[in-house]
Design a protein around this motif. Sequence first.
Motif, PDB file in Angstrom:
ATOM      1  N   LEU A 107       0.834  -1.200   0.000  1.00 57.20           N
ATOM      2  CA  LEU A 107       0.000   0.000   0.000  1.00 57.20           C
ATOM      3  C   LEU A 107       0.868   1.250   0.000  1.00 57.20           C
ATOM      4  N   VAL A 108       1.929   1.245   0.805  1.00 54.82           N
ATOM      5  CA  VAL A 108       2.856   2.381   0.836  1.00 54.82           C
ATOM      6  C   VAL A 108       3.578   2.512  -0.505  1.00 54.82           C
ATOM      7  N   GLN A 109       3.975   1.372  -1.078  1.00 56.34           N
ATOM      8  CA  GLN A 109       4.652   1.388  -2.383  1.00 56.34           C
ATOM      9  C   GLN A 109       3.771   2.023  -3.454  1.00 56.34           C
ATOM     10  N   GLU A 110       2.478   1.732  -3.423  1.00 53.97           N
ATOM     11  CA  GLU A 110       1.570   2.306  -4.417  1.00 53.97           C
ATOM     12  C   GLU A 110       1.435   3.821  -4.249  1.00 53.97           C
ATOM     13  N   LEU A 111       1.477   4.285  -3.013  1.00 54.09           N
ATOM     14  CA  LEU A 111       1.337   5.715  -2.756  1.00 54.09           C
ATOM     15  C   LEU A 111       2.590   6.491  -3.144  1.00 54.09           C
ATOM     16  N   HIS A 112       3.754   5.837  -3.058  1.00 51.15           N
ATOM     17  CA  HIS A 112       5.026   6.521  -3.327  1.00 51.15           C
ATOM     18  C   HIS A 112       5.913   5.654  -4.215  1.00 51.15           C
ATOM     19  N   PRO A 113       5.514   5.412  -5.454  1.00 48.80           N
ATOM     20  CA  PRO A 113       6.257   4.473  -6.303  1.00 48.80           C
ATOM     21  C   PRO A 113       7.643   4.955  -6.700  1.00 48.80           C
ATOM     22  N   ASP A 114       7.874   6.273  -6.706  1.00 53.83           N
ATOM     23  CA  ASP A 114       9.155   6.801  -7.167  1.00 53.83           C
ATOM     24  C   ASP A 114      10.166   7.003  -6.051  1.00 53.83           C
ATOM     25  N   ASP A 115       9.744   6.900  -4.790  1.00 52.65           N
ATOM     26  CA  ASP A 115      10.653   7.124  -3.661  1.00 52.65           C
ATOM     27  C   ASP A 115      10.247   6.218  -2.508  1.00 52.65           C
ATOM     28  N   SER A 116       9.957   4.975  -2.829  1.00 48.00           N
ATOM     29  CA  SER A 116       9.371   4.077  -1.834  1.00 48.00           C
ATOM     30  C   SER A 116      10.326   3.718  -0.705  1.00 48.00           C
ATOM     31  N   GLY A 117      11.645   3.674  -0.996  1.00 45.62           N
ATOM     32  CA  GLY A 117      12.601   3.311   0.053  1.00 45.62           C
ATOM     33  C   GLY A 117      12.507   4.232   1.251  1.00 45.62           C
ATOM     34  N   ARG A 118      12.345   5.533   0.995  1.00 40.86           N
ATOM     35  CA  ARG A 118      12.244   6.510   2.081  1.00 40.86           C
ATOM     36  C   ARG A 118      10.991   6.267   2.931  1.00 40.86           C
ATOM     37  N   TYR A 119       9.847   6.129   2.265  1.00 44.40           N
ATOM     38  CA  TYR A 119       8.583   6.000   2.996  1.00 44.40           C
ATOM     39  C   TYR A 119       8.437   4.635   3.665  1.00 44.40           C
ATOM     40  N   LEU A 120       8.968   3.613   3.037  1.00 45.26           N
ATOM     41  CA  LEU A 120       8.895   2.289   3.658  1.00 45.26           C
ATOM     42  C   LEU A 120       9.715   2.228   4.935  1.00 45.26           C
ATOM     43  N   ASN A 121      10.899   2.859   4.946  1.00 42.70           N
ATOM     44  CA  ASN A 121      11.686   2.894   6.174  1.00 42.70           C
ATOM     45  C   ASN A 121      10.956   3.654   7.273  1.00 42.70           C
ATOM     46  N   LEU A 122      10.287   4.769   6.910  1.00 40.12           N
ATOM     47  CA  LEU A 122       9.549   5.541   7.913  1.00 40.12           C
ATOM     48  C   LEU A 122       8.388   4.742   8.497  1.00 40.12           C
TER      49      LEU A 122
END
Length: 384
Positions: A107-122
């Motif tokens: 779900l997080v990957q879909e919301l931020h496909p171009d910068d997912s590493g940052r948001y997934l770590n958060l």
Amino acid sequence: MSGFLAYSSCVTAIPICLVAITKDLGMSLSQAGGLEMAKGILVLGTLLVSGFVAARFGKARSIGVSSLVMGVGMALYGLAPSYGALFLAVALLGFGGGVIEALINPLVQELHPDDSGRYLNLINAFWSVGVLATMLGTGEALTQLVSWRTVMFSLGGFCFLTGVVFLALREKGRIREEGELSAVFAHKWKILRQRRFWLFTALMFLEGAAEGAFTYWSASLLQLEHGAAPRAAGIGVALFAGGMIVARLLWGWLIPQARLWHLLLASALGGLLVSVAFPLTDSMWALYLNLFFAGISMACFWPTLQSYAVDRMECDPTSAFILLSCGGIAGFASVTWTMGLVGDWVGLRASFWIVPSYLGIMVLLLCVERGRSPASLPQSGGEA
């Protein structure tokens, strides 16, 4: 965030209560590890079908119902009169936890496909927040002679609350197409045919085992090998979780998507050094410091490996996240049982030598992966 808090607190309440549970129900260390391995197998099976569940019912509804199922499982855990009775509770925890494990990160990957590493770590930092809060709270409760069964009931109530919130606040998803389930299968089959996927699966297995060793067995090691009270054992694992929180928030802020491989390699090398020192350490304060640095070194593995893998493969992100999580869960489940067997045989301290051996292999595989040419970047999107 609430989903990760509920899931992680259910996963980590059992390790901090493990010594009390084994005494109450007459379990050996290998039986305790086998119980966690059985749950891991159920989580693994659930992961494999969770993409179809998401396609049919949507992610928010699936996570909400799964949180309710976990709440029932925790309540049954608290009621169990014997070792055998725990397996029904474990089944519900496995089914509920598997869906949550599978669907939050996509779900997080879909919301931020171009910068997912940052948001997934958060977002994954809140897994560690749940570990920290559960270890501190449960350790203190057990030291104050609160029954472990009361702890299980309390966490079951939190899971119910999380499930209700997910179901009440979910947004109505788009209308599903009849052919979507077959599309989900096609996405997974395409990924399974890629040799690079199996390399990433091996990496996920190794990192899941390394993280699982500290998460599941550290509290028992501190109590059985070093004579620590439940409160002190809880503080030790809370420091491990605290290191993960600090590192995930920091990496999410500092590390750009193009530097994910460098972060993974540095973390694996750091974890190798820390894990070698852990079974050699006798001082409680040194163990605390070691656990904190172990948390820092292993914090990035799960979310960063998944984000990096999606960048390096031509694949549907949701299907890739689910299949890669299978490797991590398999590593977590297998190491709990293996270390329990070794613990019954020669002691838990010796069983922790498994961790540096796994991280050493991980360093080698990361170097092998880096030498391969990347696939074209995947298209954004995924299962509903």
